[in-house]
Design a protein around this motif. Structure first.
Motif, PDB file in Angstrom:
ATOM      1  N   LEU A 254       0.828  -1.154   0.164  1.00 43.19           N
ATOM      2  CA  LEU A 254      -0.022  -0.041  -0.031  1.00 43.19           C
ATOM      3  C   LEU A 254       0.859   1.230   0.178  1.00 43.19           C
ATOM      4  CD1 LEU A 254      -2.943   1.232   0.303  1.00 43.19           C
ATOM      5  CD2 LEU A 254      -2.464   1.346   2.602  1.00 43.19           C
ATOM      6  N   ARG A 255       0.664   2.149  -1.142  1.00 40.97           N
ATOM      7  CA  ARG A 255       1.696   3.433  -1.081  1.00 40.97           C
ATOM      8  C   ARG A 255       0.398   4.508  -1.173  1.00 40.97           C
ATOM      9  NH1 ARG A 255       3.676   2.608  -5.671  1.00 40.97           N
ATOM     10  NH2 ARG A 255       2.310   4.211  -6.874  1.00 40.97           N
ATOM     11  N   PRO A 256       0.528   5.514  -0.031  1.00 39.94           N
ATOM     12  CA  PRO A 256      -0.377   6.640   0.156  1.00 39.94           C
ATOM     13  C   PRO A 256       0.046   7.632  -1.381  1.00 39.94           C
ATOM     14  CG  PRO A 256       0.716   6.168   2.213  1.00 39.94           C
ATOM     15  CD  PRO A 256       1.491   5.512   1.122  1.00 39.94           C
ATOM     16  N   GLU A 257      -1.370   8.026  -1.835  1.00 42.75           N
ATOM     17  CA  GLU A 257      -0.981   9.057  -2.678  1.00 42.75           C
ATOM     18  C   GLU A 257      -1.524  10.400  -2.373  1.00 42.75           C
ATOM     19  OE1 GLU A 257       0.738   8.368  -5.202  1.00 42.75           O
ATOM     20  OE2 GLU A 257       0.746   6.204  -5.675  1.00 42.75           O
ATOM     21  N   LEU A 258      -1.527  11.356  -3.410  1.00 39.52           N
ATOM     22  CA  LEU A 258      -2.019  12.794  -3.034  1.00 39.52           C
ATOM     23  C   LEU A 258      -3.641  12.668  -2.726  1.00 39.52           C
ATOM     24  CD1 LEU A 258      -0.159  14.983  -5.616  1.00 39.52           C
ATOM     25  CD2 LEU A 258       0.203  14.729  -3.040  1.00 39.52           C
ATOM     26  N   ASP A 259      -4.307  13.766  -2.309  1.00 38.59           N
ATOM     27  CA  ASP A 259      -5.731  13.796  -2.147  1.00 38.59           C
ATOM     28  C   ASP A 259      -6.339  12.724  -1.573  1.00 38.59           C
ATOM     29  OD1 ASP A 259      -5.226  16.425  -3.541  1.00 38.59           O
ATOM     30  OD2 ASP A 259      -5.239  15.573  -5.268  1.00 38.59           O
ATOM     31  N   ALA A 260      -5.685  12.152  -0.316  1.00 38.40           N
ATOM     32  CA  ALA A 260      -6.338  11.124   0.390  1.00 38.40           C
ATOM     33  C   ALA A 260      -6.652   9.905  -0.848  1.00 38.40           C
ATOM     34  CB  ALA A 260      -7.858  11.638   1.116  1.00 38.40           C
ATOM     35  N   MET A 261      -6.026   9.623  -1.489  1.00 36.82           N
ATOM     36  CA  MET A 261      -6.020   8.533  -2.280  1.00 36.82           C
ATOM     37  C   MET A 261      -4.907   7.376  -1.950  1.00 36.82           C
ATOM     38  SD  MET A 261      -8.390   8.746  -4.458  1.00 36.82           S
ATOM     39  CE  MET A 261      -8.523   7.983  -5.845  1.00 36.82           C
TER      40      MET A 261
ATOM     41  N   TYR B 222      -2.307   5.741   6.377  1.00 35.40           N
ATOM     42  CA  TYR B 222      -1.942   6.586   5.547  1.00 35.40           C
ATOM     43  C   TYR B 222      -1.587   7.931   5.528  1.00 35.40           C
ATOM     44  CZ  TYR B 222      -3.555  10.046   1.776  1.00 35.40           C
ATOM     45  OH  TYR B 222      -3.438  10.929   0.643  1.00 35.40           O
ATOM     46  N   GLY B 223      -2.201   8.772   6.860  1.00 32.70           N
ATOM     47  CA  GLY B 223      -1.565   9.956   7.301  1.00 32.70           C
ATOM     48  C   GLY B 223      -2.419  11.033   7.204  1.00 32.70           C
TER      49      GLY B 223
END
Length: 456
Positions: free
Chosen positions: A198-205, A291-292
């Motif tokens: 799992l890799r966090p992305e921008l904008d809560a994606m 996620y963060g």
């Protein structure tokens, strides 16, 4: 005490970088006026910096090989190989300011380059980049040292003109010619390394990636694509890419996905947020565990589902620390483990970004460490073992700053949960973690009003 090998590597770095910089300066001066106006000098500097990086990576491999040899001589044959490897991976990772996994990658490349002397020489000279030589080393991993050296000699003259994919393909052809059985062993080894990430992305994606056997994943992809195409043909307004993603999410989570992509999560998903944010008195950011930081408005949406519930961590009067537990207990209770992961879901070792899967004592229980929240640390499994290895120690000062000390005497401060990156979820009152909770009630409206008044 002086270290001749370290001084030699430093001197070699200075000489090689100096030569590359001098050659670049000559090329800049030789450029025509209109080329300089178009940015020729800047391009030369970009190329020079790439050469410097390659030179440094080549010599870094020499330093890693030297560290490996010295540590083995220092510890002797009695030490367990797994413990020694973990210690080396972690120390290299700390020196590079990366995770122990990245440290292992650096270590293994240095070991592999011992059987690829010509590729290693080209890396030291800045002729090829590290990705190219790493690709070649991966392809030859099952060959014996003599055959690896043969591949190195045959392929090295062409490496400067190849990228990682072409270098990998060229090395693979040579490997198949020299040892066809190695191809089968590669597939067996690769299957053992299957994983989900799992890799966090921008904008809560986020991106969820699956690494597994190509035949199985190709079949899974085809099934999702066929179903998405059929639904699209039946009038589904979503794009095929959106439908495919939603189908995969539904299959993995067990929850239906709405047309806008939202999901009614029916399992606990931790969100750390201020009470004011929860109740709509402000829009401070919250933290989604795993996620963060996420927007406060999104956190409230997660807290308004029908199948959600609230979990509150009771804190001390300062609002930042959980109430202590019985210091005589050997193991931390589940509530403390939840709190540690809520505060920071990542390993506390500096620069490690693996999940904190182990909750253990900063000062070991065997050395008098108490089972209290102040002495609780979240680490990945590898680093939890490393800190118990020979020559390693984790120290904590009165204000909670933790310092990792390595067998070579280097010290690295752990600053997880401090500063801008870790301050988003803290509040002066209490920390709250929830998966979701019911819609607002009269009591919650009253609490929201009282909090608003108290904060003025």
């Amino acid at each position: 005490m002086s270290d001749p090998m370290a001084h030699r590597l430093i001197a070699d770095l200075i000489d090689r970088v100096g030569e590359a910089a001098g050659a670049a300066a000559v090329r800049v001066d030789a450029a025509h006026e209109f080329e300089v106006a178009a940015g020729a000098g800047a391009v030369e500097v970009v190329a020079l910096m790439e050469t410097v990086v390659r030179i440094a990576q080549g010599l870094q491999a020499d330093a890693v090989a030297d560290l490996d040899a010295r540590r083995r001589d220092f510890t002797g044959p009695s030490i367990d190989e797994r413990e020694l490897s973990r210690s080396l991976f972690a120390e290299i990772g700390l020196a590079r300011q990366v995770s122990a996994t990245a440290g292992e990658t650096t270590y293994r490349l240095a070991r592999d380059l011992a059987d690829h002397p010509e590729a290693h020489a080209q890396l030291r000279d800045g002729v090829v980049n590290q990705s190219v030589v790493a690709a070649v080393c991966r392809e030859t991993v099952f060959l014996d040292p003599a055959r690896r050296a043969e591949v190195d000699a045959e392929l090295s003259p062409y490496l400067a003109g190849l990228g990682p994919m072409r270098a990998s393909a060229a090395a693979r052809r040579l490997v198949l010619d020299k040892d066809p059985h190695a191809a089968f062993e590669r597939t067996v080894r690769a299957r053992q390394e299957r994983h989900l990430r799992l890799r966090p992305e921008l904008d809560a994606m986020a991106t969820l990636s699956v690494y597994g056997p190509a035949a199985a994943l190709t079949a899974a992809w085809q099934r999702l694509d066929d179903e998405a195409s059929a639904r699209r043909s039946d009038g589904d307004p979503r794009t095929i890419a959106q439908i495919t993603c939603d189908l995969a999410t539904e299959a993995l989570s067990g929850a239906a996905v709405a047309p806008d992509g939202s999901t009614a999560i029916g399992v606990e998903v931790g969100v750390l947020m201020r009470p004011e944010t929860l109740l709509g008195a402000d829009d401070a950011s919250a933290d989604l565990q795993g996620y963060g930081p996420i927007p406060g408005e999104l956190a409230r949406q997660l807290a308004s589902g029908e199948r959600s519930w609230l979990r509150r961590f009771f804190t001390r009067p300062d609002g930042h620390r959980l109430e202590t537990v019985d210091p005589r207990r050997r193991r931390f209770p589940a509530g403390v483990a939840r709190m540690v992961r809520a505060a920071d879901a990542l390993c506390e070792r500096p620069w490690c970004e693996c999940r904190a899967r182990e909750i253990d004592h900063t000062t070991p229980y065997a050395r008098g460490g108490e089972t209290t929240i102040d002495n609780a640390a979240g680490t990945c499994r590898a680093d939890n073992l490393v800190k118990e290895s020979r020559g390693w120690r984790v120290e904590q000062d009165p204000v909670g700053l933790r310092t990792w000390k390595t067998p070579t005497g280097h010290r690295y401060a752990s600053r997880h949960g401090t500063g801008p990156a870790g301050a988003g979820a803290s509040s002066p009152s209490a920390e709250m973690s929830m998966a979701v909770m019911s819609n607002g009630s009269v009591m919650e409206d009253r609490l929201r009003h009282l909090l608003t008044v108290a904060r003025r």
